[in-house]
Enzyme design. Structure first.
Site, PDB file in Angstrom:
ATOM      1  N   SER A  15      16.298   4.554  -4.455  1.00 40.37           N
ATOM      2  CA  SER A  15      15.996   3.175  -4.843  1.00 40.37           C
ATOM      3  C   SER A  15      15.844   3.143  -6.361  1.00 40.37           C
ATOM      4  CB  SER A  15      14.731   2.686  -4.143  1.00 40.37           C
ATOM      5  OG  SER A  15      13.662   3.569  -4.393  1.00 40.37           O
ATOM      6  N   ARG A 107      -2.271  -4.208  -8.638  1.00 35.19           N
ATOM      7  CA  ARG A 107      -3.276  -4.913  -9.429  1.00 35.19           C
ATOM      8  C   ARG A 107      -2.663  -5.421 -10.726  1.00 35.19           C
ATOM      9  NH1 ARG A 107      -7.669  -1.914 -12.937  1.00 35.19           N
ATOM     10  NH2 ARG A 107      -5.788  -1.798 -14.219  1.00 35.19           N
ATOM     11  N   ASP A 109      -1.124  -4.254 -14.856  1.00 37.64           N
ATOM     12  CA  ASP A 109      -1.665  -3.763 -16.125  1.00 37.64           C
ATOM     13  C   ASP A 109      -1.848  -4.932 -17.073  1.00 37.64           C
ATOM     14  OD1 ASP A 109      -2.200  -1.087 -15.967  1.00 37.64           O
ATOM     15  OD2 ASP A 109      -0.135  -0.505 -16.335  1.00 37.64           O
ATOM     16  N   ALA A 126      -5.862  -3.982  -5.948  1.00 40.56           N
ATOM     17  CA  ALA A 126      -4.624  -4.204  -5.183  1.00 40.56           C
ATOM     18  C   ALA A 126      -4.916  -4.289  -3.689  1.00 40.56           C
ATOM     19  CB  ALA A 126      -3.640  -3.074  -5.469  1.00 40.56           C
ATOM     20  N   TYR A 146      -0.725   7.626  -7.399  1.00 42.59           N
ATOM     21  CA  TYR A 146      -0.744   8.325  -8.694  1.00 42.59           C
ATOM     22  C   TYR A 146      -0.964   9.823  -8.486  1.00 42.59           C
ATOM     23  CZ  TYR A 146      -1.143   3.523 -10.091  1.00 42.59           C
ATOM     24  OH  TYR A 146      -0.883   2.183 -10.241  1.00 42.59           O
ATOM     25  N   LYS A 166      -6.185   1.011   0.333  1.00 42.20           N
ATOM     26  CA  LYS A 166      -4.928   0.243   0.333  1.00 42.20           C
ATOM     27  C   LYS A 166      -4.159   0.484   1.637  1.00 42.20           C
ATOM     28  CE  LYS A 166      -3.472   1.487  -4.020  1.00 42.20           C
ATOM     29  NZ  LYS A 166      -2.844   1.349  -5.358  1.00 42.20           N
ATOM     30  N   PHE A 217       4.986   6.517 -22.761  1.00 43.28           N
ATOM     31  CA  PHE A 217       4.719   6.133 -21.366  1.00 43.28           C
ATOM     32  C   PHE A 217       3.643   7.029 -20.744  1.00 43.28           C
ATOM     33  CE2 PHE A 217       9.302   4.410 -20.558  1.00 43.28           C
ATOM     34  CZ  PHE A 217       8.943   3.199 -21.132  1.00 43.28           C
TER      35      PHE A 217
END
Ligand code: FAD
Length: 301
Positions: A15, A107, A109, A126, A146, A166, A217
């Site tokens: 994806s 949620r 940034d 979230a 994460y 979640k 990043f």
């Protein structure tokens, strides 16, 4: 197609993430990237939602266009940031009316340099958005995870517990933050499974094409760059082509090891560019690289 159905019927899958372009030149670049990557038959493409909720209209327009005009399955990112529940409902209603079946519930940034503060009548986490989606809509719901911990989480265990919330709120699948060390991902996967979270988890890969951009990043998202990779990248400073070649070669090896480690698919952060992702996925397809190594089955006559 719902991502949960794609996950059940198509293995492995690829994806691609795109962001809504800011101007005409960006639009041309995005169209060229999609045209180059669409023949690889991605299971889905995902469309980001700009920091601070800044791209709402463009995210929705792009999601609709890619699904309607190009016929690719779309996952629309939706963030809680800067939006009340009523505004989020209006956005989600619009996505549902457009036939979008999948959302990545985040949620979000805040714009660079500011702290996340929920708006009055908005969501703080979230998991609250996911619970609302589950109660009121029929979307297939993705959530972020994460491998090296979310930067705001106090400890890896606190972050894992937030991930479990979640999952329990109704997420159907997980997409990971980018990482460059597969050991971090596999270790995280073991902890996720031990915590009783059994959702499909797609590793997120960002092929390095510009090392200083990647360093920015990772500073923001808390991922690490393995020291040996950093040494090799620094040795190529100033040679754009050499950096890209190493980035593609490195990500291909990462991808191969992840597939052979049993991940259900790979999610590529494309930055609206095609060459690196196309080279990596094409090489994996050419090599049928996802077939696990191991003893061959011997059939007796
Ligand atoms: P949450 O799951 O709410 O977690 C945020 C922090 O709060 C974490 O530290 C977590 O441990 C903690 N936490 C969560 N729940 C609780 C709780 N109940 N109690 C205490 N602490 C809690 N950002 C964008 O703006 N637009 C995008 O399109 C976008 N796409 C992304 C795609 C992927 C695949 C990923 C991995 C990230 C993406 N992001 C995007 C970035 C994301 O919005 C940020 O990382 C954000 O800071 C956290 O989002 P989240 O959904 O993980 O939040």
């Amino acid at each position: 197609m719902r991502i949960s159905d794609a996950l059940a019927s198509q293995r492995p899958f690829f994806s691609f993430e795109f962001f809504p372009p800011r101007d005409d030149a960006g639009s041309r670049q995005l169209v060229a990237a999609i045209e180059a990557l669409a023949p690889l038959r991605p299971a889905f493409v995902s469309i980001t939602y700009g920091a601070g909720g800044s791209t709402r209209a463009r995210t929705v327009a792009l999601a609709k266009e890619i699904q309607r005009e190009i016929g690719l399955t779309v996952v629309a990112h939706v963030t809680c940031i800067g939006a009340s529940r009523a505004e989020l409902r209006a956005l989600l209603d619009e996505l549902a009316r457009a036939g979008i079946e999948n959302v990545l519930a985040l949620r979000g940034d805040p714009p660079a340099g500011s702290q996340f503060v929920p708006v009055a009548g908005g969501f703080e986490h979230a998991s609250e958005l996911i619970a609302m989606l589950r109660r009121n809509y029929d979307f297939c719901i993705g959530a972020a995870c994460y491998p090296e911990k979310h930067p705001e989480a106090t400890t890896p265990d606190a972050d894992l517990s937030a991930l479990k919330t979640k999952a329990e709120a109704g997420a159907d699948f997980l997409v990971s933050q980018l990482f460059f060390d597969n050991a971090q991902f596999f270790g995280f996967e073991r902890r996720v499974r031990s915590a009783g979270i059994d959702l499909p988890m797609l590793p997120g890969l960002m092929p390095i094409t510009n090392f200083s951009q990647i360093e920015r990043f990772v500073a923001l998202c808390g991922a690490s760059i393995p020291p040996k990779l950093r040494v090799e990248m620094n040795a190529r400073k100033g040679d754009v082509k050499a950096v890209e070649d190493l980035g593609v070669a490195y990500a291909s090896m990462q991808a191969l090891e992840l597939l052979q480690g049993g991940v259900p698919g790979l999610h590529f952060y494309t930055l609206n560019r095609s060459p690196a992702t196309r080279a990596i996925v094409s090489s994996l397809l050419a090599a049928s690289a996802w077939r696990p190594f191991g003893p061959r089955s011997i059939t007796t006559p």
